[in-house]
Design an enzyme around this catalytic site. Structure first.
Site, PDB file in Angstrom:
ATOM      1  N   HIS A 355       0.788  -1.225   0.000  1.00  0.00           N
ATOM      2  CA  HIS A 355       0.000   0.000   0.000  1.00  0.00           C
ATOM      3  C   HIS A 355       0.823   1.279   0.000  1.00  0.00           C
ATOM      4  O   HIS A 355       0.237   2.368  -0.014  1.00  0.00           O
ATOM      5  CB  HIS A 355      -0.928   0.022   1.217  1.00  0.00           C
ATOM      6  CG  HIS A 355      -2.178  -0.769   1.045  1.00  0.00           C
ATOM      7  ND1 HIS A 355      -3.293  -0.282   0.411  1.00  0.00           N
ATOM      8  CD2 HIS A 355      -2.489  -2.042   1.401  1.00  0.00           C
ATOM      9  CE1 HIS A 355      -4.242  -1.204   0.388  1.00  0.00           C
ATOM     10  NE2 HIS A 355      -3.773  -2.290   0.990  1.00  0.00           N
ATOM     11  N   LYS A 544      -8.628  13.509   5.928  1.00  0.00           N
ATOM     12  CA  LYS A 544      -7.780  12.318   5.811  1.00  0.00           C
ATOM     13  C   LYS A 544      -6.783  12.337   6.965  1.00  0.00           C
ATOM     14  O   LYS A 544      -6.711  13.316   7.712  1.00  0.00           O
ATOM     15  CB  LYS A 544      -7.044  12.273   4.469  1.00  0.00           C
ATOM     16  CG  LYS A 544      -6.264  13.538   4.146  1.00  0.00           C
ATOM     17  CD  LYS A 544      -5.648  13.453   2.751  1.00  0.00           C
ATOM     18  CE  LYS A 544      -6.701  13.643   1.669  1.00  0.00           C
ATOM     19  NZ  LYS A 544      -6.885  12.501   0.821  1.00  0.00           N
ATOM     20  N   ARG A 545      -6.046  11.262   7.094  1.00  0.00           N
ATOM     21  CA  ARG A 545      -5.009  11.208   8.124  1.00  0.00           C
ATOM     22  C   ARG A 545      -4.089  12.420   8.003  1.00  0.00           C
ATOM     23  O   ARG A 545      -3.741  12.839   6.899  1.00  0.00           O
ATOM     24  CB  ARG A 545      -4.216   9.911   7.934  1.00  0.00           C
ATOM     25  CG  ARG A 545      -3.094   9.657   8.901  1.00  0.00           C
ATOM     26  CD  ARG A 545      -2.667   8.196   8.834  1.00  0.00           C
ATOM     27  NE  ARG A 545      -2.329   7.779   7.482  1.00  0.00           N
ATOM     28  CZ  ARG A 545      -1.075   7.747   6.992  1.00  0.00           C
ATOM     29  NH1 ARG A 545      -0.057   8.124   7.752  1.00  0.00           N
ATOM     30  NH2 ARG A 545      -0.850   7.332   5.770  1.00  0.00           N
ATOM     31  N   LYS A 550       0.607  14.338   3.044  1.00  0.00           N
ATOM     32  CA  LYS A 550      -0.765  14.652   2.614  1.00  0.00           C
ATOM     33  C   LYS A 550      -0.912  16.147   2.312  1.00  0.00           C
ATOM     34  O   LYS A 550      -1.860  16.573   1.672  1.00  0.00           O
ATOM     35  CB  LYS A 550      -1.767  14.260   3.699  1.00  0.00           C
ATOM     36  CG  LYS A 550      -1.718  12.795   4.144  1.00  0.00           C
ATOM     37  CD  LYS A 550      -2.435  11.884   3.206  1.00  0.00           C
ATOM     38  CE  LYS A 550      -2.574  10.475   3.809  1.00  0.00           C
ATOM     39  NZ  LYS A 550      -3.250   9.536   2.910  1.00  0.00           N
ATOM     40  N   THR A 652      -8.523   6.526  -1.552  1.00  0.00           N
ATOM     41  CA  THR A 652      -9.898   6.077  -1.799  1.00  0.00           C
ATOM     42  C   THR A 652     -10.886   7.205  -1.540  1.00  0.00           C
ATOM     43  O   THR A 652     -11.993   7.198  -2.067  1.00  0.00           O
ATOM     44  CB  THR A 652     -10.263   4.876  -0.906  1.00  0.00           C
ATOM     45  OG1 THR A 652      -9.969   5.179   0.470  1.00  0.00           O
ATOM     46  CG2 THR A 652      -9.498   3.639  -1.325  1.00  0.00           C
ATOM     47  N   LYS A 656     -14.645   8.346  -3.325  1.00  0.00           N
ATOM     48  CA  LYS A 656     -15.902   8.607  -2.612  1.00  0.00           C
ATOM     49  C   LYS A 656     -16.444   9.987  -2.953  1.00  0.00           C
ATOM     50  O   LYS A 656     -17.658  10.162  -3.144  1.00  0.00           O
ATOM     51  CB  LYS A 656     -15.684   8.487  -1.100  1.00  0.00           C
ATOM     52  CG  LYS A 656     -15.281   7.112  -0.627  1.00  0.00           C
ATOM     53  CD  LYS A 656     -14.710   7.161   0.781  1.00  0.00           C
ATOM     54  CE  LYS A 656     -13.965   5.881   1.115  1.00  0.00           C
ATOM     55  NZ  LYS A 656     -13.113   6.002   2.302  1.00  0.00           N
TER      56      LYS A 656
END
Length: 811
Positions: A355, A544-545, A550, A652, A656
């Site tokens: 991942h 998100k995390r 990020k 992901t 969504k």
């Protein structure tokens, strides 16, 4: 499932009495939730038993999906939907004066995951059951989840996530199915019947007790199993011997030590005890799971030599990589197989999904810790390593000692879990085309050259039933009206919406649906956080995390830039924008926690400044999880997918959001590229460095963040504002962030991409003013989102890796 209102009402009233010892009028809302959930579980159980019997009678190959996380969220609404009885249930309860939605609110999110990894596993469980795949999950029943996030004075504070404080109505404990897991001790070697045997002695025993949760397929009467293991001591309560001697703390020591293994997801491993607990968790999961699988298989009467023909074990990232040596241990030490036969079975049973290319997630364990905690497993890993290195030298003709050392499973004082997973698996897949190519060409190129046939791509997907049908019922109903309901079982049928993307009446209905969801979210924000946001502003979302790669920091710097512009010119022609953030920082990740503090500090400044005329609002949404996401995603206009190119394996959340009509602002990373290929370049806003540019900068070391800083006055201003008194905090509050951008040369290219990101946001502003075009793009995204359903992804796993058929073969 077929049931009438009358039968349901009778069953429900009876269940309230038997479960809660109360009548309907006396029952509390929690009583009604427990009664309803227990009743639905009863309905499910018959299909659950029938499904297992059907699998056994047909001798179907069993797939077991091992993951440290299963981020399920709430199950009541999803189970009602998949059973096909939600409307009947709602109407029946209304006649009794009971609100189904109020009951659903009583359920707590299951604390079994953190982010994309766990949510992917949950989507896969839904898709496997819905596609009639005999697929089951294997995880840990964390008593306190990851943590409950509270924001106090702008800082993240971690509290225990007490998701089990009320009865978990979905799980069924199976104490008769428990297994024993061993830690520590020593291994003696001897001969029995002229065969070498290994005897594990003086070990600590932990009981692994399974709790089974039904995974309900959509409209097909299939119910698979998610088995979660709870760690318990051999002595189930206190040690009376110590207690009677007055050693009260020690009397409970064994119990608490054992139970700590399944207390918390991802314990802080910045210290030795934390590392030990993490390794214990990972072995506990795979040992309990593999022992249970082999035991169940043997009951079928099939020979152990054919195990790999009837069982597939899939490991979701490197955390469960110890499944490789554990299966070897069971086959050799307990089933009496020789090394070669056990290895052949193992290598044809286990498959592995990688991942990430982030070093922190490609786990490595110090040999001393590994060997002392798992002595027999270490012996097996050493032997696997020796044979693998010999294969490289003898069979693959690799004579470069440095290359062999780099590829070795055990080298440089470390046990490398990703290497173990690759060597012990028959399939290694990435989770987006770019990610898979990076694995093959760069990060795992040495392995690809040796085992090229093992490497493949399976782009991630999300459950369209969970994230559209269940999370956004208004949109789902609208889709039903114009293209029918076939898309629920065959998600690629969503493409039929494309014919309506320019239809004015359909666009109007899409706009009204989105506004309704935004008003609901705005009301929730006002109620929970006391912040008033304009539902007619652009809802720009990054949830998100929290992690440097990020790049929440890039988003923040842009908001600071907009704020500066508005202070200079309050009449600046920008469409009002509400920036929503959410996500948790790992307890030991100080920089991520500082990013949360920065977002909240910026929010305090922006939200109270009347000079900008409410054109900007910033909100950090506390304790982000599945249920909160189900409120946010349907209300989103702009989806921020801005991770540093090459760092986000897939993502992901991007899927969504597009499924719910948001327009994506994204880097050339992960599945963003595949979304662009699907929807077309005009229907997504892409910015920033590309893969080749990133790797070129890494290669030649030519990037100097100070150059970007000095060349762009806008950028220099916002970076300086981190430390120049712009915020009403200590002067050094955000010094670590400032230093990361300049002193430590901006590892994630935030400053390098700033100018391009500002231009991308200008496009958002101008595009949103043209609502006709915006809605055309929004509908195009929804129409193409079926490609990214987890049904399609799992279908590919099933047919190309696990070699089992699926219901998508018939659509």
């Amino acid at each position: 499932m077929q049931i009438t209102k009358e039968v349901f009402q009778e069953d429900f009233i009876k269940k309230v009495k038997t479960e809660c010892a109360r009548n309907i009028k006396e029952a509390t809302l929690l009583n009604k939730y427990v009664a309803l959930g227990s009743l639905i579980r009863d309905y499910i159980t018959e299909n659950w038993v029938n499904t297992k019997e059907e699998y056994e009678q047909k001798g179907k190959k069993q797939v077991y999906y091992f993951s440290m996380e299963f981020l399920l969220g709430k199950l009541l609404a999803n189970n009602l939907m998949n059973l096909g009885i939600r409307e009947v249930c709602q109407e029946a309860l209304e006649e009794l004066g009971i609100s189904l939605s109020e009951i659903e609110e009583m359920e707590l999110d299951q604390g079994l995951g953190n982010g994309g990894l766990g949510r992917l596993a949950a989507c896969f469980m839904d898709s496997m059951a819905s596609l009639n795949i005999s697929g089951h999950g294997c995880g840990i029943r964390y008593k306190y989840g990851l943590f409950e996030q509270k924001i106090i004075d702008g800082y993240q504070v971690e509290l225990p996530d007490k998701w089990l404080q009320q009865e978990n109505i979905w799980e069924i404990v199976k104490p008769s199915k428990e297994v024993k897991v061993r830690f520590g001790g020593n291994v003696e070697v001897g001969e029995v019947d002229n065969k070498l045997r290994f005897f594990h002695e003086n070990y600590e025993t932990i009981r692994a007790v399974p709790y089974d949760t039904p995974m309900v397929g959509y409209g097909n009467n299939i119910v698979n199993t998610l088995r979660l293991w709870s760690a318990e001591g051999v002595k189930k309560e206190l040690d009376y011997e110590y207690f009677n001697r007055g050693e009260y703390t020690k009397a409970f020591e064994e119990k608490f030590s054992a139970e700590s293994i399944s207390h918390v997801l991802y314990p802080n491993d910045s210290f030795e005890k934390g590392k030990q607990l993490r390794l214990k968790q990972e072995y506990f999961l795979v040992s309990a799971g593999v022992q249970s699988i082999v035991r169940y298989y043997k009951k079928s009467g099939k020979p152990i030599s054919e195990f790999d023909k009837h069982v597939a074990i899939h490991i979701n990232d490197t955390h469960p990589a110890l499944a490789v040596p554990e299966l070897m241990r069971v086959l050799m030490d307990e089933e009496g197989l020789g090394w070669d036969e056990a290895w052949n079975i193992t290598r044809h049973t286990i498959s592995y999904t990688n991942h990430t290319i982030m070093a922190e997630a490609l786990e490595k364990w110090e040999i001393g810790l590994f060997q002392s905690l798992l002595p027999r497993i270490f012996m097996i890993v050493e032997e696997i390593n020796e044979r693998f290195c010999k294969e490289l030298w003898d069979d693959r003709h690799i004579t470069d000692f440095e290359r062999i050392s780099n590829m070795a499973i055990v080298s440089q004082g470390l046990v490398k879990m990703a290497h173990l997973a690759i060597v012990g698996s028959y399939s290694v897949n990435g989770v987006a085309k770019l990610h898979s190519e990076i694995l093959k060409k760069r990060e795992l190129n040495d392995f690809y050259q040796v085992y090229s046939q093992r490497f493949n791509n399976k782009t991630n997907g999300v459950s369209h039933r969970r994230w559209l049908l269940n999370a956004n019922p208004q949109l789902a109903e609208l889709i039903h009206e114009v293209i029918g309901d076939k898309w629920v079982e065959a998600p690629k049928n969503l493409i039929k919406l494309l014919q309506f993307n320019k239809d004015p009446s359909f666009q109007k209905r899409i706009y009204d649906m989105k506004q309704s969801n935004k008003i609901s979210l705005a009301d929730m924000i006002k109620k929970k956080q006391g912040i008033a946001v304009d539902p007619y502003s652009i809802f720009d979302v990054q949830v998100k995390r929290i992690h440097e790669y990020k790049r929440q920091i890039l988003n923040v710097l842009h908001i600071m830039h907009l704020y500066n512009q508005l202070i200079e010119n309050p009449d600046l022609d920008i469409f009002p924008r509400t920036f929503l953030f959410g996500g948790k920082a790992a307890p030991g990740y100080d920089m991520a926690k500082q990013i949360i503090k920065l977002i909240n500090t910026l929010a305090d400044k922006v939200n109270t400044d009347i000079r900008i005329k409410d054109k900007l609002k910033v909100v950090f949404l506390e304790n982000y999880g599945v249920s909160l996401a189900e409120s946010i995603i349907p209300a989103t206009n702009v989806s921020e997918q801005i991770a540093t190119t090459t760092k986000e394996a897939s993502g992901t959340g991007n899927m969504k959001f597009m499924m719910n009509g948001a327009i994506t602002v994204a880097t050339y990373d992960g599945a963003n590229i595949e979304i662009e290929n699907a929807v077309g370049g005009g229907n997504i806003i892409i910015f920033g460095l590309k893969e080749k540019e990133i790797f070129e900068l890494y290669k030649n070391g030519s990037y100097l963040s100070v150059d970007a800083y000095y060349e762009d006055t806008r950028l220099k201003r916002v970076v300086n504002q981190l430390i120049d008194g712009f915020f009403s905090v200590r002067y050094d509050e955000f010094l670590a962030i400032f230093d990361s951008l300049l002193k430590y040369n901006d590892k994630y290219f935030v400053l390098k991409d700033f100018d391009d990101y500002v231009d991308a946001q200008k496009k958002v502003n101008e595009l949103y003013k043209d609502q006709k075009k915006w809605l055309e793009i929004s509908i195009s995204n929804i129409a193409h989102s079926g490609t990214f359903s987890s049904d399609n992804t799992v279908h590919r796993y099933a047919t190309e890796i696990w070699r089992v058929p699926t219901m998508l073969d018939y659509y």
